[in-house]
Design a protein around this motif. Structure first.
Motif: not given
Ligand SMILES: Nc1ncnc2c1ncn2[C@@H]1O[C@H](COP(=O)(O)OP(=O)(O)OP(=O)(O)O)[C@@H](O)[C@H]1O
Ligand SMILES: Nc1ncnc2c1ncn2[C@@H]1O[C@H](COP(=O)(O)OP(=O)(O)OP(=O)(O)O)[C@@H](O)[C@H]1O
Ligand SMILES: [Mg+2]
Ligand SMILES: [Mg+2]
Lengths: 310, 395
Positions: A18-26, A231-233, A286-291, A296-298, B265-269
């Protein structure tokens, strides 16, 4: 009912992209945790970046020690590893040259090492070979060391780069054992019984467009697409009637706190609807947005992934 | 629970640090982690420069197709194109200077460079006709970064633009072109290249022998010779490329240039931003400050739903809907608090104390008018009154 487990649980390799920052690692960490909790032996891998000192995937899995190029424990049934292309190159050279001494000498040559890292598709090819090596690991009883390898692919060299290996390599190379090696690796990643890609997106207009383009590219290159993950719905607590009357009512009050979140919920609904329509018969999760933050997130998301979608 | 105006008054009563930059600098480089909004911010900064009356070029790398569409940038073009002034005017950016944009095309830049650095026409053809040349931009690690620098410098020298805003790729290597020319790319290293070239003796000869042996066994016969021919033809350019990268470095470390770090504002960014800041400082290039993009920090001018009268007999949907809206407002305040803290943290991380937040514009960012809003947000002291946008509606 289609579950993440029924969709991905029987695969040998899951490629998260997926694109940068969308949550791939999570999402990678969450899927790996969920599969491990269901009893599968799982290896979670990320591709190495130059001068990498930290492991985002290790952090997402709460691993305190160093994550390196050999698998490290990250919990019950779960290991984590950094994939180094050079490891794959070495394995490949040994297989291809059939003389370990020559292979090792070759890798001691800076020129050859750099060529392998700089030439098009070679880093991906090394990565692929390394994955193959890890997938093939066996326990003494003959069963696979890892049932499933879940890979967190980088935003830039996403799954498409893997799929493009044959065309770009074969354009440059006339032949030789490397062609055979590549075919073997591709046999793994192009077989829908063994491998599946997971496209991750945010539930917003532009990211969904980009995710659909990526999914198309994956299909075009004949990589099996196993699932899309939104992700982050945001949670939607409103009924349609409530929404309409609230928005009608606050209009005259001008900009109001909460309304931007409400609009985000609406965009998310529209984006999910587009995704649902375009995905064909590929399951969508669907993965919800979480605090929650950090490991703890994954952990939290893995629990929700254990559920299913009708 | 009501808003205290003093909470956010602090945020934008100071002038934006970006305003003098887009008004005076010749080069602004936007860098940061993947997906934080580098391309969007570059486009908005370019617009801000144009709004300040300058002739601006935005050099973007791989923009999301919709952004290219919003700006009207052709997807494959051999040269920068001017954004239609009519289009800008319709988006609320009238009276502006000029805005040009180019989606960097590494192959075009590279071919231009081959022609410029190779005087002998036969040799130019020899390089361009080589089968390996067609893969060169992928073949040479760091070549994408190098072509960006090359394009930047050539366009800067052309004098056609007052300001060039450079977008960078989502890679930790994005700043690689600034590092010592020796590190410019693995392939530009002559000590490595020489091993491949014919006519060498001594240690090099032994190394070449090994390489030839290995290459022939792995890649099949013929490939080694082809590679040698290519590198031989190409090697004459390496010296000039290194000299050129020195010139780029001089430009980018000068007063004329500045670097803006974009984060979300995301921690990873934020972790990645740390890495980039350290790299920028180590490279000795001018660091302007942070843009905290997609933030919820601003609540100024927003009414609290608690304070909105519901009348004497609200319908049940309105009553329950408003209760839910109040809940969302609580979350928005929580996000706003988090983002303000982040902003304070970012300020304390920089020597200049410069960091500003740009709002999460939601769906509005998808058209040129949204980008114009973002541009104003980047350079104006006061946040745009949100009422200048069309009222929210449910689609
Ligand atoms: N479902 C979620 N709820 C809340 N925060 C989330 C969720 N998924 C991801 N995040 C947050 O969003 C940020 C980006 O997520 P992540 O690092 O998994 O993305 P990535 O696609 O791997 O980014 P990169 O392209 O930089 O590798 C992180 O700070 C993560 O904690
Ligand atoms: N201020 C904003 N408000 C709302 N959405 C935004 C904002 N800035 C960027 N976005 C959205 O976030 C996504 C990523 O933005 P953009 O493409 O500019 O990031 P990038 O850093 O250039 O990404 P990449 O690293 O992939 O090049 C896009 O979908 C964009 O529309
Ligand atoms: Mg990641
Ligand atoms: Mg970008």
């Amino acid at each position: 009912m289609t579950t993440v487990l029924s969709t991905l649980g029987n695969l040998r390799a899951v490629l998260v992209t997926g694109k940068g920052g969308v949550g791939k690692t999570t999402v990678t960490a969450s899927i790996a945790r969920m599969l491990a909790a269901s009893g599968r032996r799982v290896l979670c891998g990320e591709t190495a970046v130059d001068d990498q000192t930290t492991s985002p995937l290790g952090a997402a899995l709460g691993v305190e020690g160093k994550v390196g190029e050999d698998p490290t424990p990250a919990g019950p049934n779960l290991d984590v590893v950094i994939l180094q292309a050079t490891r794959g190159h070495r394995a490949f050279l040994r297989d291809a040259l059939k003389v370990n001494l020559l292979a090792d000498a070759a890798l001691r040559s800076a020129a050859i090492r750099r060529f392998l890292m700089a030439a098009p598709s070679f880093p991906e090819m090394g990565m692929l070979y390394r994955v193959l090596e890890l997938v093939r690991l066996r326990l003494s009883d003959g069963s696979p060391r890892y049932h499933t390898v879940v890979l967190d692919l980088p935003a830039t060299g996403h799954a498409l780069a893997l799929a493009q290996i044959p065309s770009s390599l074969l354009r440059i190379l006339p032949g030789g054992p490397i062609v055979e090696a590549v075919k073997e690796g591709l046999g793994l990643i192009m077989d829908p019984a063994q491998t599946g890609s997971v496209v991750v997106t945010l539930p917003e207009t532009l990211p969904v467009s980009e995710a659909l383009e990526l999914a198309d590219g994956i299909r075009k290159h004949q990589l099996p697409l196993a699932a899309v993950v939104a992700n982050r719905v945001p949670y939607d607590p409103f009924s349609a009637a409530e929404k309409a009357s609230v928005l009608g009512h606050v209009k005259s009050a001008g900009p109001t706190l909460g309304v931007r979140s409400l609009e985000r919920i609406e965009r998310s609904r529209a984006a999910l609807a587009r995704l649902a329509e375009a995905r064909g018969d590929v399951p969508m999760f669907v993965v919800h947005d979480s605090w929650a933050e950090g490991a703890a997130l994954p952990a939290e998301l893995a629990v929700s992934l254990a559920g299913g979608v009708p | 629970m009501t808003e205290r105006p003093s909470d956010h008054l602090r945020l934008r009563t100071q002038p934006s640090f970006l305003e003098p930059l887009v008004a005076n600098k010749r080069v602004v480089v936007c860098c940061g982690a993947g997906g934080v909004g580098k391309t969007t911010t570059s486009a908005a900064l370019g617009l801000a420069g144009a709004l300040a009356g300058r002739r601006v070029l935005v050099l973007t790398i791989d923009p999301a197709r919709r952004l290219a569409e919003a700006m009207g940038i052709p997807e494959t073009s051999r040269a920068p194109a001017r954004i239609d002034p009519e289009r800008l005017a319709r988006a609320g950016a009238d009276g502006a200077g000029e805005l040009h944009a180019w989606m960097l095309n590494p192959a075009v830049v590279f071919e231009g460079m081959v022609r410029r650095l190779t005087t002998d026409e036969a040799r130019v053809q020899q390089i361009l006709d080589n089968r390996l040349y067609k893969h060169i931009s992928g073949m040479v690690a760091g070549m994408q970064e190098y072509t960006a620098a090359e394009a930047l410098y050539t366009l800067y020298e052309s004098g056609a633009y007052d300001l060039i805003v450079l977008d960078t790729p989502p890679s930790r290597n994005a700043l690689e072109f600034l590092e010592a020319p020796r590190k410019l790319s693995a392939f530009l290293d002559e000590r490595i290249i020489n091993v491949f070239l014919p006519k060498k003796g001594g240690i090099l000869k032994a190394a070449s022998g090994l390489i030839e042996n290995v290459f022939t066994r792995i890649f099949g016969p013929g490939f080694y010779g082809e590679l040698q021919g290519f590198l031989d033809a190409f090697s004459g350019m390496f010296g000039s490329m290194r000299a050129h990268s020195e010139a780029v470095r001089t430009l980018l470390t000068s007063e004329e240039a500045t670097f803006v770090l974009v984060t979300s504002p995301e921690p990873s960014a934020l972790v990645e931003a740390n890495f980039f800041q350290a790299k920028i400082e180590a490279l000795g290039v001018p660091f302007a400050g942070y843009v905290l993009n997609r933030s919820w920090a601003y609540t100024r001018g927003y009414a609290s739903p608690e304070l909105i009268e519901m009348g004497d007999a609200p319908s049940p949907e309105l009553a329950s809907g408003m209760a839910k809206l109040r809940q969302l407002a609580v979350e928005e305040r929580r996000r706003a608090d988090r983002d303000r803290k982040l902003l304070t943290g970012l300020k304390s991380r920089t020597a200049s104390g410069h960091a500003l937040a740009t709002p999460h514009l939601g769906g509005a960012i998808e058209d040129l008018a949204g980008l114009v809003d973002l541009a104003r947000n980047l350079v104006q002291t006061e946040e745009l009154p949100p009422s200048s946008r069309p009222p929210p509606s449910v689609r």
